[in-house]
Design a protein around this motif. Sequence first.
Motif, short mmCIF file in Angstrom:
data_model
loop_
_atom_site.label_atom_id
_atom_site.label_comp_id
_atom_site.label_asym_id
_atom_site.label_seq_id
_atom_site.Cartn_x
_atom_site.Cartn_y
_atom_site.Cartn_z
N UNK A 113 0.82 -1.21 0.00
CA UNK A 113 0.00 0.00 0.00
C UNK A 113 0.86 1.26 0.00
N UNK A 114 1.92 1.23 0.79
CA UNK A 114 2.76 2.43 0.89
C UNK A 114 3.89 2.43 -0.14
N UNK A 115 3.82 1.49 -1.08
CA UNK A 115 4.78 1.42 -2.18
C UNK A 115 6.24 1.39 -1.68
N UNK B 206 -10.69 -4.66 11.36
CA UNK B 206 -10.91 -3.68 10.29
C UNK B 206 -10.29 -2.35 10.68
N UNK B 207 -10.45 -2.00 11.96
CA UNK B 207 -9.80 -0.78 12.44
C UNK B 207 -8.28 -0.89 12.26
N UNK B 208 -7.74 -2.07 12.56
CA UNK B 208 -6.30 -2.28 12.34
C UNK B 208 -5.94 -2.03 10.87
N UNK B 209 -6.76 -2.56 9.99
CA UNK B 209 -6.46 -2.41 8.56
C UNK B 209 -6.48 -0.93 8.16
N UNK B 210 -7.46 -0.19 8.65
CA UNK B 210 -7.49 1.25 8.36
C UNK B 210 -6.26 1.93 8.96
N UNK B 211 -5.86 1.48 10.17
CA UNK B 211 -4.71 2.09 10.84
C UNK B 211 -3.42 1.83 10.07
N UNK B 212 -3.46 0.88 9.13
CA UNK B 212 -2.27 0.59 8.34
C UNK B 212 -2.23 1.40 7.06
N UNK B 213 -3.21 2.29 6.90
CA UNK B 213 -3.22 3.17 5.74
C UNK B 213 -3.88 2.56 4.51
N UNK B 214 -4.55 1.44 4.69
CA UNK B 214 -5.21 0.81 3.54
C UNK B 214 -6.47 1.61 3.17
N UNK B 215 -6.72 1.78 1.88
CA UNK B 215 -7.92 2.47 1.43
C UNK B 215 -9.13 1.56 1.58
N UNK B 216 -10.32 2.17 1.47
CA UNK B 216 -11.55 1.40 1.69
C UNK B 216 -11.65 0.19 0.77
N UNK B 218 -9.30 -1.57 -0.65
CA UNK B 218 -8.39 -2.63 -0.24
C UNK B 218 -8.87 -3.28 1.06
N UNK B 219 -9.36 -2.46 1.99
CA UNK B 219 -9.84 -3.02 3.25
C UNK B 219 -10.95 -4.03 2.96
N UNK B 222 -9.37 -7.12 0.70
CA UNK B 222 -8.42 -8.01 1.37
C UNK B 222 -8.95 -8.53 2.70
N UNK B 223 -9.57 -7.65 3.49
CA UNK B 223 -9.89 -8.03 4.86
C UNK B 223 -11.35 -8.39 5.11
N UNK B 224 -12.28 -7.67 4.49
CA UNK B 224 -13.68 -7.81 4.91
C UNK B 224 -14.47 -8.81 4.06
N UNK B 225 -14.13 -8.92 2.79
CA UNK B 225 -14.99 -9.68 1.89
C UNK B 225 -15.11 -11.15 2.31
N UNK B 226 -13.97 -11.76 2.60
CA UNK B 226 -13.98 -13.18 2.94
C UNK B 226 -14.90 -13.48 4.13
#
Lengths: 574, 307
Positions: A113-115, B206-216, B218-219, B222-226
């Motif tokens: 994500x952060x490239x 999911x909060x962790x994923x957002x805290x990692x800078x992932x956009x909606x 990607x969140x 990668x994380x929520x769909x499954x």
Amino acid sequence: MSLLDVQGLTIRYGDETVVDGVNLFIDRGESVGLVGESGSGKSQSALAILGLLPRQAVASGSIEFDGQQILGASDSVLNALRARRIGIVFQDPMQALNPYLRIGAQLRQIPLTHKLRDKAEVDARVVEMLASVGLPDPQRQFRAYPHELSGGMRQRVMLASALIAEPDLLIADEPTTALDVTVQAQILDLLEDMRDNTALLLITHDLGIVAGHCEHTIVLDRGRLVEQGPTTSVFAAPSHAHTRALLAAAPRVDRGDVPEAVTGSTILSVGDAVVDYRDLQAVSKVSFSVKIGETVAVVGESGSGKSSLVRAMLGLVPMASGRVVYAGSTLEGPVEDRAQSQRRDLQLVFQDPVSALNPQMRVQTLVGEPLLVHEPQLSAAARAERVAAMLERVGLSRKFLRRFPHELSGGQAQRVAIARALILGPRVLVCDEAVAALDGSVRKQVLNVLRDVQADTGLSIIFISHDLAVVRSISHRVLVMYLGRLVEMADSETLFAAPKHPYTRALLDSVPVPDPVAMPKRAPLRGEVPSPVNPPSGCVFHPRCAKADARCGSKAPALRDVERTRVACHYPNA
Amino acid sequence: MLRYTLLRILGAIPTLLLVIALAFLMVHAAPGGPFDDERALPADVEANIAAAYHLDEPLPQQFLRYMSGLLQGDLGPSYRYRDYTVAELIGTAFPYSLKLGALAMALALLLGVTAGTVAALRQGTALDKVVMGFSMTGISIPVFVIAPVLVLFLAVKLQWLPAGWSGTTGMSRYLLPVITLALPQIAYIARLTRASMIDVLSRDFIRTAYAQGLGTVTVVRVHALKPAMLPVLSYMGPAIAAILTGSVVVEEIFGIPGLGQFFVRGALNRDYTLVLGIVVFYASLIVFLNLLVDILYGAIDPRVRYQ
Ligand SMILES: Nc1ncnc2c1ncn2[C@@H]1O[C@H](COP(=O)(O)OP(=O)(O)OP(=O)(O)O)[C@@H](O)[C@H]1O
Ligand code: SF4
Ligand SMILES: [Mg+2]
């Protein structure tokens, strides 16, 4: 210019203000501790710094990170900061990691994500990171799911995820609260080793952790900042009453009065207790006894068999072999088959008061219920009188009688649970982590209630706890368990002054001391508790013991008396 | 995972046997027989026919005979289409039904999951309300009402799509039947996805994923769909059954020569071997697809496998 500059941060939910005008600065490379009791706004402040507050929250004031305003910033600005400039470790790694995704798949997303790495190199980077946080066999952990790891290993993964993008600031929100002291010490050391020049905002309720790991300390009380300064001066000369109260409520494992050993007759004894679960032995031939008016603590890491031991004693889980003698008569079989008088004399209090209390009953009914069963001849008025008196005993006024459990704070609910357990006048009270979930000041109140009742009635207490500082302050005698075995037993004075078993020594050394002048110790124990399904040969502690030799690996040490201590070790500390 | 899969397969066998036995009993318990027509046959002719089709044997023996045939893929002869076996009839009709059902299912998943996810991400907004309103309607209107309405608008009025089957070729003739069949499923899957997506999005990881800078995006991807797909996956069993039953009606309405049509004819003609054959075939299909769903479930949720 500070790396992080928070000015007048205020967070509201509706008309409730949960953070109120907080100012704080963090310079590059600095470590700052944020302490306060539950609900004081620590986590909310941390979430605000990352722009992660829930939608209903209204934040005002200013949060500048390296000159960039965070409050009100767009998603793209925030996403560029998150992980890359500010990393975060959350409290409970079981909840904070995605249970449906392999560790590697979760972590690789961050550099991508952060490239920072392209697809070809990213996996190698993740494995390298997993190795650097001390995970054994990082290739395998890369492919593992979170539930396949222990709590400590999961927190290492969490730390790897927070640091993989080499941020300038690391926020750790209660990073070790869910862990055993020994693992906590490992994780805190790792945090220090890993962070290098990364600034640290360490959020905790444990003053010992701040004292050992932070240059600067900030104290929050109900959303307000009440004190801040260099850690040494905050601890040496706290200026605010709340800080003084926090310090006073924090028991120390290294000093302070230890209750004197109790002499007198034995009320309860357990001999060679064995508890088997399907494929493992949770308790292996443990014997101990409790005297009238004595508090006996049972300590050990999670999985050491503390709860299984007392549950078997109470007849809540089957005892494979062994015997329990209470006041001269043998207790046998499951609790339902035991005589009423035996059941009323032995009572249990759990860790989580709220789930132990029926949410549909008022305090009055909850506390009075045992009387209905055991003393049905009592008139309603007499019963109400007993209940009110009991509540007063645990420090709750009559106004609590009509409340429901959800209308109580954690400490109040635990006192109701204790009142319920004490109302029949038991002779033995078993407290299974009964104060673990409570804040310092509330915990102190609850412990005082127990002490008072004991002084008045000669109540005997079996006190299971992982918190050795609390154990030191309340118990007359201590049992140390490891992998289902009793490894050391002594009166508190002897045990805390001169532990004989290397495991006991390590446990004591792991406890953070709320004193920045005391030299912080390195984590005294490596590794984690091995699986009880397949216990190590010889002395079960030998894979983690610094003193182990060949003999320890092949021959199990028998329990024997060394001076005033009973210990199972070939080489007990003289 | 292998162990889990094998256990699931073993578990499916008794279900299948039970379903076949029940279907067999029910068909035999139905009043009347394939050969009682309006005009009565002479007794000896009737006996001959009964003997030829083994109808004179006791029921358990007939069942055993049927089962042993089944194991070799033989579903017996059709009573009405005298020149064909039941297996041959199914072989010609099933491809139409398969195409219809698979397309409907794919469409339902694609649109349902997308709409549900978008609604969850925009929870409480006008868009969310539109999606939910539509899906409420979609669930409550039965297939036999949807079909004529769609035909009226899309085929007759706007003339975009062919209304019937005969006289047309290519894929366009599948469009109306597929939409008809998929609509209620789109609606249901959208609701399911929305609810479970909202639940998953509120979880700590999911909060962790957002805290990692992932956009909606990607969140979610990668994380929520499954995890959000787990309830939808559980619904696949009932959805498949609903599409199969729905296809009987839809094939009848649009005149598609699929299995559904044969089933209806078979029932009207008292062609019991055909009816029984189709029931057994569909039951096996449903059991098999459910098995697939179970296995997929285990693949998505690593914790299930250990239970
Ligand atoms: N979503 C929310 N809606 C309303 N109030 C909330 C919400 N989240 C937190 N709060 C309130 O904000 C206050 C501060 O909570 P916060 O989680 O920051 O406390 P904390 O200091 O981290 O406590 P702990 O030590 O228990 O983690 C609490 O009173 C809490 O009930
Ligand atoms: S017996 Fe050996 S391995 Fe066990 S605790 Fe003692 S010294 Fe350590
Ligand atoms: Mg918190």
